[in-house]
Design an enzyme around this catalytic site. Structure first.
Site, PDB file in Angstrom:
ATOM      1  N   HIS A 120      47.195  -1.311  57.072  1.00  0.00           N
ATOM      2  CA  HIS A 120      46.840  -2.571  56.666  1.00  0.00           C
ATOM      3  C   HIS A 120      47.036  -3.801  57.347  1.00  0.00           C
ATOM      4  O   HIS A 120      46.274  -4.640  57.693  1.00  0.00           O
ATOM      5  CB  HIS A 120      47.190  -2.574  55.029  1.00  0.00           C
ATOM      6  N   GLU A 121      48.360  -4.082  57.703  1.00  0.00           N
ATOM      7  CA  GLU A 121      48.859  -5.011  58.400  1.00  0.00           C
ATOM      8  C   GLU A 121      48.257  -5.168  59.913  1.00  0.00           C
ATOM      9  O   GLU A 121      48.057  -6.454  60.367  1.00  0.00           O
ATOM     10  CB  GLU A 121      50.314  -5.213  58.206  1.00  0.00           C
ATOM     11  N   HIS A 124      44.760  -6.682  59.873  1.00  0.00           N
ATOM     12  CA  HIS A 124      44.628  -7.980  59.772  1.00  0.00           C
ATOM     13  C   HIS A 124      44.654  -8.342  61.270  1.00  0.00           C
ATOM     14  O   HIS A 124      43.853  -9.263  61.685  1.00  0.00           O
ATOM     15  CB  HIS A 124      45.684  -8.607  59.125  1.00  0.00           C
ATOM     16  N   GLU A 182      41.241  -9.144  52.941  1.00  0.00           N
ATOM     17  CA  GLU A 182      42.041  -7.896  52.531  1.00  0.00           C
ATOM     18  C   GLU A 182      41.037  -6.786  52.337  1.00  0.00           C
ATOM     19  O   GLU A 182      41.764  -5.793  52.649  1.00  0.00           O
ATOM     20  CB  GLU A 182      42.536  -8.386  50.783  1.00  0.00           C
TER      21      GLU A 182
END
Length: 261
Positions: A120-121, A124, A182
């Site tokens: 997920h990070e 980004h 997100e």
């Protein structure tokens, strides 16, 4: 005449700043990636000098094994550091830097769950969300000031810059990513962990564990800057069939990470 020239200049800036995210979304990206990468590098160096770094070899090997399996799917050289911090958090910064807190390592049951957060990070970073937020906030005029401000996290501008990069919680300021960012990071992260050979279904188990930990009163910086668990899980479930197919492809090609906690 002056107003007309200003309008033409503004339109030119907007057109030159149009970009497309990995999911096909139109973005406003004005700052150069090199500038934002430098901000990420400076912020990470500052964090390593001011926050305790874990010397636990088992934790470091576990985090690096998971992160490197993920980043093999993105290319480039990534630095992974485990910080002695009991908050349930992890982050990735422009410039290919990944930080994992010991609290998160203690929480997860397996490598697949940690891969859900790391993926997920990294999502980004791949989506250039920090650049997008900085571009929108600075609107051209204060771009250089923001770059310089990262080296002074004690100042108000420095805290804002770090918050826009995604590590503001470390310095007492939280600037949440938008729901669009997100959802995009979740989608990309799910695909990344699956392509690396991790079990994408564990992403849902991870968020359920996060939810339970939050109800128990544990400090969760990661959750404090992110949207509701229900909407996140719903998005993950919608993309799960594709992710499972990517995992099967990864396994057929020999990608089955064996990262022991």
């Amino acid at each position: 005449m002056l107003n007309k020239n200003l309008l033409i200049a503004a339109v030119s800036v907007l057109l030159s700043a149009c970009a497309t995210s990995p999911t096909g979304r139109t973005q406003f990206i004005y700052m150069s990636d090199n500038q934002v990468d430098q901000m990420g590098l400076q912020a990470f160096d500052s964090m390593k000098s001011k926050n305790p770094v874990s010397r636990n070899s088992r934790f470091n090997q576990f985090a690096q094994c998971v992160a490197y399996a993920i980043t093999q799917q993105t290319g480039g050289q990534w630095e992974v550091v485990v910080f002695e911090d009991e908050t349930l958090n992890a982050f990735a910064l422009p410039g290919n830097k990944i930080g994992v807190h010991t609290g998160l390592i203690n929480l997860v049951d397996n490598a697949d769950q940690l891969a859900a957060v790391v993926g997920h990070e990294v999502g980004h970073v791949l989506s250039r969300h920090s650049n997008e937020r900085l571009s929108q906030e600075t609107a051209v005029s204060t771009g250089l000031a923001m770059v310089q401000a990262v080296t002074q996290p004690q100042t108000a501008l420095g805290q804002t810059a770090l918050g826009l990069l995604g590590v503001g919680a470390q310095y007492g300021v939280i600037l949440p990513y938008s729901r669009i960012h997100e959802t995009e990071a979740d989608t990309i992260g799910l695909d990344l962990m699956a392509r690396a050979g991790f079990d994408p279904r564990q992403s849902i188990n991870l968020w359920l564990k996060m939810d339970k930990a939050a109800q128990g009163g544990q400090p969760i910086e990661f959750m404090s800057t992110h949207p509701s668990h229900a909407s996140r899980i719903d998005n993950l479930q919608q993309n799960m069939n594709r992710a499972l197919q990517l995992q099967q492809q990864a396994w057929s090609q020999g990608r089955q990470p064996r990262c022991a906690k």
